[in-house]
Scaffold this motif. Structure first.
Motif, PDB file in Angstrom:
ATOM      1  N   TRP A  35      32.827  40.956  39.798  1.00 32.00           N
ATOM      2  CA  TRP A  35      33.845  40.987  40.520  1.00 32.00           C
ATOM      3  C   TRP A  35      34.834  41.935  40.055  1.00 32.00           C
ATOM      4  CZ3 TRP A  35      39.414  39.450  40.868  1.00 32.00           C
ATOM      5  CH2 TRP A  35      39.809  39.800  42.027  1.00 32.00           C
ATOM      6  N   ARG A  82      32.788  41.265  46.197  1.00 30.83           N
ATOM      7  CA  ARG A  82      33.560  40.176  46.850  1.00 30.83           C
ATOM      8  C   ARG A  82      32.637  38.950  46.744  1.00 30.83           C
ATOM      9  NH1 ARG A  82      38.614  40.102  47.886  1.00 30.83           N
ATOM     10  NH2 ARG A  82      39.352  38.487  49.326  1.00 30.83           N
ATOM     11  N   LEU A 135      33.281  37.085  43.693  1.00 30.76           N
ATOM     12  CA  LEU A 135      34.376  36.280  43.769  1.00 30.76           C
ATOM     13  C   LEU A 135      34.456  34.844  44.263  1.00 30.76           C
ATOM     14  CD1 LEU A 135      37.701  36.443  43.199  1.00 30.76           C
ATOM     15  CD2 LEU A 135      38.017  37.460  45.289  1.00 30.76           C
TER      16      LEU A 135
END
Lengths: 238, 147
Positions: free
Chosen positions: B83, B89, B92
């Motif tokens: 990330w 993403r 994440l």
């Protein structure tokens, strides 16, 4: 950005991981402590009962066995419990019964000193073991005591529970209680503990295998190799 | 396709996350090394890491708990790195889910230390702190940055 946040999987991840986690956590806490057989008095039945034919007080094995394993132990020590429940039965079956090994237990009963209570559960359990030995019942008693460890200095070996363990081990409880009540064996257990500490025993189990010092839990394989080597050395006159 | 209009890099959050996860990995690695190469379990005169390590809860299915910590932290460090450096993403979100699972695990382990084993190991507590702090940073990063 608001639209992006609405699409964010954060809430979904939180719900799934959190939900699964809480279920697993709850199950672990509920299941903790279960899974062992208990008798009518709530005591855990020893998984392995030491064969007593070669028992000799707090020792087991032929007196002329070529290898001697001395074990300094504390009934409250969880590692001693692991040793007694898992390693020792295998050593007895493989080495003591055929006559290669003699195991001798000594007290290094210092875990109770961590408690401020005047009733020292380590010393009292050790005294109970000595009184059991007086009636040739040390090994069944130690089987039951180690099977019923339940934290340190939390009452697992309070007097009534120790008495229940003595009874479960098949001892003459009246004689055992009379022996414990004299306090003589508590003094003896404390003296042996003090001597062990003075001689450098700082943790339990500490073992001497034909004089070689071993501190801490070892596997059956590791100890077996050391016993084989000691027996070979003894056979060759080493 | 034009370049994204909002920042996609993990930026300072990514750095903080990666550092926290790396600290966790270092602690777990130390505990595993101590378990594998250190002295045999024994009951000493002091309470603490020795008591925790000597307890039956130091292993799960015969494997040291620290091994699970090392594997967990390796995956977490990987996710944080991806990330931070690549602004993916999904990494994440993976770190978020892992962090949440990690918090539940360390809550249980800390409960065992406090109420069952009745001994606290400072290394275990430090590891737990990196997990909780890392998850807080992930959560803040996830809510304050956009795709």
């Amino acid at each position: 950005m608001a639209a992006a946040r609405r699409r964010s999987p954060i809430l979904l991840i939180t719900a799934i991981v959190g939900g699964i986690g809480v279920i697993v956590l709850g199950a672990l806490i509920v299941l903790q402590g279960s899974g062992t057989a208990t008798d009518a008095t709530g005591l855990v039945t020893p998984a392995a009962k030491t064969p007593v034919t070669l028992a000799d007080g707090r020792a087991i094995g032929k007196a002329d066995a070529p290898v001697t394993l001395e074990v300094w132990t504390d009934f409250q020590c969880p590692v001693c419990g692991q040793f007694a429940r898992t390693v020792e039965p295998a050593l007895i079956g493989t080495y003591v019964t055929p006559g290669t090994l003699r195991i001798v237990h000594h007290d290094a009963a210092f875990q109770g000193a961590k408690s401020s209570s005047p009733y020292d559960e380590s010393i009292e359990a050790a005294a109970g073991g000595r009184c059991a030995a007086d009636q040739a019942g040390y090994w069944p008693f130690q089987d039951w005591v180690f099977a019923n460890q339940d934290g340190e200095n939390k009452g697992a070996f309070a007097a009534p529970r120790l008495t229940s363990l003595a009874s479960a081990a098949g001892l003459d409880v009246t004689a055992w209680k009379a022996c414990v009540a004299t306090g003589t064996q508590q003094t003896a257990a404390q003296n042996e503990t003090d001597q062990a500490v003075a001689a450098g025993v700082g943790a339990t189990p500490t073992m001497h295998l034909n004089g070689q010092t071993i501190v801490g839990l070892r596997s059956v394989t590791e100890l077996g190799a050391l016993i084989d080597a000691a027996a070979a050395a003894a056979a060759s006159g080493g | 396709m034009s370049a994204p209009e909002t920042p996609v890099s993990g930026g300072r959050y990514g750095l903080a996350l990666t550092v926290l996860a790396a600290i966790g990995l270092a602690i777990a690695s130390y505990l595993l090394t101590a378990r594998v190469l250190g002295e045999a379990p024994a009951c000493g005169p002091v309470k603490g890491c020795e008591t925790v390590a000597a307890s039956e809860y130091a292993t799960v299915a015969g494997l040291p708990v620290a091994l699970f910590g090392v594997v967990f932290s390796l995956v977490l460090v990987g996710a944080c790195l991806v990330w931070w450096r690549r602004a993916d993403r999904r990494a994440l979100y993976l770190a978020y889910g892992l962090g949440l699972a990690g918090i539940i695990a360390v809550v249980y382990l800390t409960y065992l230390e406090l109420f069952v084993i009745e001994a606290i190991c400072v290394w275990c507590v430090s590891y737990a702190i990196t997990i909780v702090a890392g998850w807080v940073v992930v959560a803040v990063a996830a809510w304050s940055t956009s795709d």
